[in-house]
Design a protein around this motif. Structure first.
Motif, PDB file in Angstrom:
ATOM      1  N   MET A  15       0.831  -1.197   0.000  1.00  0.00           N
ATOM      2  CA  MET A  15       0.000   0.000   0.000  1.00  0.00           C
ATOM      3  C   MET A  15       0.869   1.252   0.000  1.00  0.00           C
ATOM      4  O   MET A  15       0.589   2.229  -0.680  1.00  0.00           O
ATOM      5  CB  MET A  15      -0.928  -0.012   1.215  1.00  0.00           C
ATOM      6  N   SER A  19       0.915   4.080  -2.860  1.00  0.00           N
ATOM      7  CA  SER A  19       0.640   5.489  -2.584  1.00  0.00           C
ATOM      8  C   SER A  19       1.741   6.384  -3.131  1.00  0.00           C
ATOM      9  O   SER A  19       1.468   7.459  -3.673  1.00  0.00           O
ATOM     10  CB  SER A  19       0.480   5.701  -1.079  1.00  0.00           C
ATOM     11  N   ARG A 141      -6.655  -4.250  -5.927  1.00  0.00           N
ATOM     12  CA  ARG A 141      -6.375  -2.899  -5.415  1.00  0.00           C
ATOM     13  C   ARG A 141      -6.684  -1.808  -6.429  1.00  0.00           C
ATOM     14  O   ARG A 141      -6.362  -0.636  -6.202  1.00  0.00           O
ATOM     15  CB  ARG A 141      -4.900  -2.799  -4.990  1.00  0.00           C
ATOM     16  N   ARG A 142      -7.312  -2.146  -7.519  1.00  0.00           N
ATOM     17  CA  ARG A 142      -7.578  -1.143  -8.537  1.00  0.00           C
ATOM     18  C   ARG A 142      -8.555  -0.080  -8.054  1.00  0.00           C
ATOM     19  O   ARG A 142      -8.436   1.098  -8.390  1.00  0.00           O
ATOM     20  CB  ARG A 142      -8.119  -1.811  -9.803  1.00  0.00           C
ATOM     21  N   GLY A 143      -9.541  -0.491  -7.286  1.00  0.00           N
ATOM     22  CA  GLY A 143     -10.508   0.476  -6.770  1.00  0.00           C
ATOM     23  C   GLY A 143      -9.839   1.546  -5.936  1.00  0.00           C
ATOM     24  O   GLY A 143     -10.141   2.735  -6.054  1.00  0.00           O
ATOM     25  N   ARG A 144      -8.887   1.132  -5.072  1.00  0.00           N
ATOM     26  CA  ARG A 144      -8.175   2.098  -4.239  1.00  0.00           C
ATOM     27  C   ARG A 144      -7.299   3.012  -5.085  1.00  0.00           C
ATOM     28  O   ARG A 144      -7.211   4.217  -4.835  1.00  0.00           O
ATOM     29  CB  ARG A 144      -7.324   1.366  -3.215  1.00  0.00           C
ATOM     30  N   ALA A 145      -6.627   2.423  -6.078  1.00  0.00           N
ATOM     31  CA  ALA A 145      -5.765   3.241  -6.935  1.00  0.00           C
ATOM     32  C   ALA A 145      -6.579   4.276  -7.702  1.00  0.00           C
ATOM     33  O   ALA A 145      -6.195   5.452  -7.795  1.00  0.00           O
ATOM     34  CB  ALA A 145      -4.990   2.342  -7.903  1.00  0.00           C
ATOM     35  N   GLY A 147      -9.493   5.398  -6.785  1.00  0.00           N
ATOM     36  CA  GLY A 147     -10.023   6.338  -5.803  1.00  0.00           C
ATOM     37  C   GLY A 147      -9.012   7.411  -5.433  1.00  0.00           C
ATOM     38  O   GLY A 147      -9.346   8.592  -5.321  1.00  0.00           O
ATOM     39  N   LEU A 148      -7.742   6.995  -5.252  1.00  0.00           N
ATOM     40  CA  LEU A 148      -6.701   7.969  -4.945  1.00  0.00           C
ATOM     41  C   LEU A 148      -6.498   8.952  -6.099  1.00  0.00           C
ATOM     42  O   LEU A 148      -6.339  10.163  -5.886  1.00  0.00           O
ATOM     43  CB  LEU A 148      -5.379   7.248  -4.657  1.00  0.00           C
TER      44      LEU A 148
END
Length: 396
Positions: A15, A19, A141-145, A147-148
């Motif tokens: 993570m 980031s 983890r695509r959703g988080r990427a 989203g960021l």
């Protein structure tokens, strides 16, 4: 007594690495979000600087949004097969230099040219940055990427626009564009140093986007999006003169705050409503009806700060609530070409924004008072509601 120190596990390390890599993309998207919306608040100062009226100054917004809407499909075809990292750097470099040139523009014609160039850079960068962010991480983890990355753009609107207007009031409107250029330059350096060349596909080609229009249901859906851009984003261009004429407001910053905060709150919650109701078309009808009423109330509340701020918050909430249902509908209509359909929807939104800004400027130049523009916007949204209602009935 001994203190045990736990080291971050592999998931935490991943993570952290994600980031660090995504941060430059998010910062660049912050600059894009700031640039796309802050110029509307700078129009009075720009008009005074170059000796033009508000209607002419509004074309600075039109130039950016029109080129933003058209550049992605056109350059997607021209740049197909090129290095994603190089295209991102070239697009962001163009965007940054164009904003610096806007701050240095000696006359209004040069300002329009540099705003158009900034729109081209932004239109190429944004979809490719999202594709790159998704390709940098595993599917889980695509959703988080994403989203960021998208969070950078929303922060640019909610936090950056009021900050940019505050800076403009104290150091001149050019200082806000220098802020945009500085954010773009830092993002450029971060991408050059940290971003690997990702195996992301380029944005959908022009042929793919046009092919979507052969489906009548897709055509109706993106037509609604276009009308929303005309009535809502086009009207946003002239918030400053509307408030000044209707309520004597000289500092529109609190109203832009209300619009942005309402938009973020709605964009966070609209997905839950879609999942719970399972009826994105009906939800869109409710959103459009509420937005039309809010726009119609703008002139009568312009001189009442609390009421006007509340109306701006509702307007922002409804405006930001339209993207997710429309994308949900399009993904259902075109499961094999969902990316192209969603990208077409985005282009129609910005194309509508440009058309709305041009139309608003023409109405002002023709002698219409600025306080009448919200009624025109409300009528356009009502037309979108009628089209949505017919689509809803046909779907049922």
């Amino acid at each position: 007594m001994r203190v045990r120190i736990r080291r971050a596990g592999p998931a935490g390390c991943r993570m952290s690495r994600m980031s660090r890599v995504i941060a430059p993309l998010a910062l660049a998207m912050f600059a894009l979000g700031l640039d796309a919306f802050v110029v509307a608040g700078l129009l009075p100062a720009i008009a005074t600087q170059f000796g033009v009226d508000t209607a002419q100054a509004g074309q600075a917004v039109s130039a950016f949004t029109l080129c933003y809407a058209l550049s992605a499909p056109i350059f997607a075809t021209l740049l197909a097969g090129r290095s994603v990292r190089r295209v991102l750097l070239a697009a962001l470099g163009l965007f940054t230099l164009a904003n610096a040139s806007s701050a240095l523009a000696p006359d209004f014609g040069i300002l329009l040219l540099t705003r158009a160039l900034a729109g081209i850079g932004a239109g190429v960068f944004a979809p490719l940055a999202l594709a790159g962010a998704a390709a940098l991480v595993p599917p889980a983890r695509r959703g988080r990427a994403l989203g960021l990355t998208m969070g950078g753009m929303s922060c640019g609107t909610v936090l950056g626009v009021p900050l940019g207007l505050w800076l403009a009031h104290r150091a001149g409107w050019q200082s806000t564009l220098w802020l945009v250029a500085a954010c773009g330059a830092i993002g450029f350096a971060g991408i050059a140093l940290r971003l690997p060349d990702v195996p992301a596909a380029p944005p959908p080609s022009l042929r793919q986007r046009l092919a979507m229009l052969l489906d009548r249901r897709v055509a109706v859906t993106v037509a609604v999006t276009f009308l929303i851009g005309v009535g809502s984003l086009g009207l946003y261009t002239y918030v400053a003169p509307i408030l000044a004429t209707g309520g004597g407001v000289t500092d529109p910053t609190p109203y832009f705050w209300a619009w942005g905060v309402g938009g973020v709150a709605a964009s966070v919650s609209i997905g839950t409503l879609i999942d719970r109701t399972g009826r994105p078309r009906a939800l869109m009808a409710v959103v459009l009806a509420t937005m039309s009423v809010a726009l119609a109330l703008l002139p009568s509340t312009a001189g009442i700060s609390i009421a006007s701020i509340a109306v701006f918050a509702v307007w922002g909430a409804m405006g930001w609530s339209t993207a997710a249902p429309q994308q949900h509908i399009l993904l259902g209509l075109q499961p094999r070409h969902g990316g192209a359909a969603v990208a077409l929807n985005s282009s129609c939104s910005y194309l509508g924004s440009a058309a709305g800004a041009v139309a608003g400027g023409a109405l002002l130049a023709g002698g219409m008072p600025a306080t009448r523009l919200p009624f025109v916007g409300a009528a356009v949204i009502a037309l979108a509601l009628l089209l949505q209602w017919r689509s809803l009935r046909a779907g049922a």
